[in-house]
Design an enzyme around this catalytic site. Structure first.
Site, PDB file in Angstrom:
ATOM      1  CB  SER A  50      12.438  66.525 -43.368  1.00 14.28           C
ATOM      2  OG  SER A  50      12.104  65.571 -42.421  1.00 14.28           O
ATOM      3  CG  LEU A  51      16.343  71.174 -42.375  1.00 12.92           C
ATOM      4  CD1 LEU A  51      17.663  71.626 -42.059  1.00 12.92           C
ATOM      5  CD2 LEU A  51      15.375  72.324 -42.573  1.00 12.92           C
TER       6      LEU A  51
ATOM      7  CE  LYS B 115      20.370  67.146 -41.180  1.00 12.90           C
ATOM      8  NZ  LYS B 115      20.254  65.736 -40.545  1.00 12.90           N
TER       9      LYS B 115
ATOM     10  NE  ARG C  90      11.774  66.141 -37.281  1.00 10.92           N
ATOM     11  CZ  ARG C  90      11.163  65.524 -38.278  1.00 10.92           C
ATOM     12  NH1 ARG C  90      10.780  64.251 -37.831  1.00 10.92           N
ATOM     13  NH2 ARG C  90      10.612  65.923 -39.198  1.00 10.92           N
TER      14      ARG C  90
ATOM     15  CD  GLU D 119      19.486  66.602 -33.058  1.00 12.77           C
ATOM     16  OE1 GLU D 119      19.460  65.372 -33.823  1.00 12.77           O
ATOM     17  OE2 GLU D 119      18.625  67.291 -33.420  1.00 12.77           O
TER      18      GLU D 119
ATOM     19  CB  CYS E 291      38.881  30.947 -30.671  1.00 15.52           C
ATOM     20  SG  CYS E 291      39.230  32.430 -29.785  1.00 15.52           S
TER      21      CYS E 291
ATOM     22  CB  CYS F 150      41.450  30.217 -26.703  1.00 15.98           C
ATOM     23  SG  CYS F 150      39.739  29.712 -27.162  1.00 15.98           S
TER      24      CYS F 150
ATOM     25  CB  CYS G 250      35.259  31.289 -28.945  1.00 19.56           C
ATOM     26  SG  CYS G 250      36.223  30.374 -27.918  1.00 19.56           S
TER      27      CYS G 250
ATOM     28  CB  CYS H 249      38.199  32.157 -25.028  1.00 25.84           C
ATOM     29  SG  CYS H 249      38.817  33.192 -26.132  1.00 25.84           S
TER      30      CYS H 249
END
Length: 652
Positions: free
Chosen positions: A80-81, A104, A125, A159, A386, A389, A406, A411
């Site tokens: 990792s960075l 990145k 990775r 990536e 709802c 409706c 709902c 609906c």
């Protein structure tokens, strides 16, 4: 070189689009002659550059299904960075050195190996030491070269990503909201690690190179920047990168910050790596991080504001999502006033109540989120009805998460597809009402049934102030709605979405019933079954549809909204009765092939999509085309006629 590489990519994209249009949509956007000419040009460029993209039509990539993804240990661990949110720390890191700064990217890191110019291996990775082999999937990435000019062993990292646009499009196609992907990175990870690479191919995964690990025998002039240029010349898309020093780092970070919102590719920060390769390698690594590079994470800009309301937004699966509406604040250069809360569990975790003081930010400088609730007054007033409706709601427990649904199967929010059909080109032909826009209008209560579409002017101010709308969009929409009032009875019937009733069946039935609304409403199965081409199944669904009082009511109210001119009885006579046509290619005298189809059906003929022994005529202005339809017609001895010849037949 760059211009030729650019031209090669343009040809790949255009020829693939032309092939999709022809094979999947039965549309020819260029002639066969022109396709062949461009194909030959592409082959010539690929040979000259020594590069072939995996998506190129000159290579056929077979799909393959695996039982599992094999594991493989990396030649050297992928560390990792080290990270910071302070530009000052980047200045310290730079010192007197020149470096490369780049996005990145927020996707899935992949290690690629090429030998003798061919892609040999692609490995994820994984945990940094062991990854999964996904070579078959990498071969169908949209922009990855499967063949390159360099003939030695090349190892590089990059990536795999899915754009925001493709992420939204793929999520929209997933009916179950709970099954939708939370962000592009999750979607990309699932797409790259598929056992069936046909699925990967449909996800539009792209690859951006960010590090060259090894390429023997190449003089890179001890420069990371040069390496990136070299990778680009090999045909790779490389992550956007700029040279930078301690003197320019602040300006560069500001430049990337300004451009992230317009960036189609997800990014969660920046990466800085020394340009001097030898110097960077001489520094070695710590137990966790390489010493030649550094990651910069966006410092979240947080604003305090007041929660004004919780808006409950129903979806087509019945799930009702809570959305926090707060006093507008400026975040990352834009005004923000709403953020999704996702579900009741998150609301309860935040103890979120109207009037609370909250802190908001943009995740990755893009997506508004609630960071903290400072006053925590508590969740209350979860709707029992709802908002679309009025049907009863119910709290579900899904995977330890509380969600609101709902319970009304009728609906409107659950029937977005039916409204999409109603406004489609072959139905009422209302431009400006995409599925996403319809969904918004339904959620806001502007549309409850089809007739409401003709009265959207009631909500003029609200619509003009919606995201993606404005004065011009609203005016265009209203013009399209007014134009749609002039229609035909078959179009109106087709727009209702009656099961098994397509455009051709609608036309046949309406003609047989004299375009008379009373006859249409009261037709019996026996009557309809006697119409040529209408069987018992179609007759049953048609009669069953209008047996519903709600359907009858909407149809009668729609008739008051539209103007249906008296259709000329048997215009031109039924001269094409029993005649089957296939239409292909572009047309010159009609707006589109749909208009040709209407003229044929009006005269009793039938139009099908493929040439068979039952086809009587193939209409194609390119009589000498080598297309599959022309070849099939010649094999079967079916006449191929031009549009002009068809018009002569029609006017006899």
């Amino acid at each position: 070189m760059e211009e030729k590489m650019k031209r090669m990519r343009e040809l790949v994209e255009f020829l693939n689009r032309a092939r999709r249009a022809y094979e999947q949509e039965d549309t020819e956007i260029i002639s066969n002659y022109e396709y062949d000419r461009l194909y030959d040009e592409l082959q010539g460029l690929e040979k000259e550059l020594g590069t072939t993209l995996a998506s190129s039509p000159t290579v056929n990539v077979g799909y393959e299904v695996l039982s599992e993804l094999p594991k493989e240990r990396h030649e050297r661990p992928m560390l990792s960075l080290d990270k910071t949110k302070e530009v000052g720390r980047l200045k310290e890191f730079l010192g007197e050195q020149k470096a490369v700064i780049s996005w990145k990217l927020d996707g899935l890191t992949i290690v690629l190996t090429y030998r003798d110019g061919e892609l040999q291996k692609a490995v994820t990775r994984g945990n940094g030491e062991v990854g999964e082999v996904i070579t078959n999937n990498a071969r169908v990435f949209q922009n990855l070269p499967c063949r390159i000019p360099y003939q030695g062993e090349l190892i590089l990292r990059g990536e795999a990503v899915i754009s925001y646009r493709d992420f939204e499009k793929i999520n929209e196609e997933i009916e179950d909201v709970d099954a939708r992907y939370k962000n592009p990175r999750n979607l990309c990870s699932g797409s790259v690690r598929q056992l069936n690479n046909e699925v990967t191919a449909k996800r539009n995964v792209k690859f951006y190179a960010f590090t060259l690990v090894r390429a023997e025998g190449v003089d890179f002039q001890n420069s990371r920047l040069y390496q990136m240029k070299w990778l680009s010349d090999q045909g790779f898309d490389v992550v956007e990168n700029h040279p930078v020093t301690a003197d320019t780092i602040e300006q560069e970070v500001e430049w990337f910050a300004r451009h992230i919102e317009k960036n189609e590719i997800p990014s969660d920060g920046l990466v800085l790596v020394y340009d001097d390769i030898a110097y960077g390698e001489s520094l070695g690594t710590t137990a966790k991080f390489p010493r030649d590079s550094f990651a910069f994470k966006w410092a979240d800009e947080i604003r305090k504001t007041t929660l004004l309301e919780i808006e409950w937004s129903p979806s087509r699966t019945g799930l009702i999502n809570p959305v926090a509406i707060f006093e507008p604040v400026e975040l990352e250069g834009t005004t923000v006033s709403r953020a999704s809360v996702h579900n009741i569990s998150i609301m309860e975790e935040l103890e979120l109540g109207v009037g609370d003081q909250i802190e908001v930010y943009k995740a990755n400088m893009i997506i508004p989120q609630i960071a903290r609730n400072l006053t925590r007054s508590g969740v209350k007033d979860i709707p029992k009805a709802c908002p679309v409706c009025g049907g009863k709601t119910k709290i579900h427990m899904d995977n330890d998460t509380k969600t609101l649904y709902c319970t009304n199967p009728q609906c409107q929010a659950k029937h977005v597809k039916s409204f999409t059909l109603f406004v489609s080109r072959d139905a009422m032909n209302i431009e400006g009402l995409s599925e996403a826009t319809l969904e918004k209008f339904i959620q806001h209560g502007y549309i409850k049934d089809y007739t409401d579409i003709f009265h959207l002017d009631r909500y003029e101010d609200q619509i003009k102030n919606m995201d993606g709308f404005g004065e011009k969009s609203y005016v265009n929409l209203q013009n399209s709605i007014e134009n749609a009032r002039n229609t035909t009875m078959p179009r109106l019937i087709y727009s209702l979405g009656i099961p098994n009733i397509g455009t051709a069946n609608a036309r046949v039935i309406c003609r047989a019933l004299d375009q008379d609304p009373e006859k249409i409403l009261n037709a019996t199965e026996e009557e309809l079954s006697e119409i040529s081409g209408v069987g018992g199944v179609i007759a049953g669904t048609f009669v069953g549809y209008f047996a519903d009082e709600g359907h009858r009511d909407v149809f009668l109210r729609l008739l008051k909204e539209v103007r249906i001119p008296q259709e000329e009885t048997d215009a031109g006579g039924q001269i094409f009765s029993g005649v089957n046509f296939v239409i292909t290619g572009t047309v010159n005298h009609f707006a589109n092939r749909g208009e040709v189809k209407e003229e044929i059906e009006k005269r009793g003929g039938k139009v099908t999509g493929s040439v068979t022994s039952k086809t009587n005529y193939l209409i194609n202005n390119d009589l000498t085309s080598g297309s599959s339809k022309n070849r099939k017609a010649r094999e079967l001895g079916i006449p191929i006629i031009s549009e002009d010849e068809f018009i002569e037949m029609m006017n006899k």
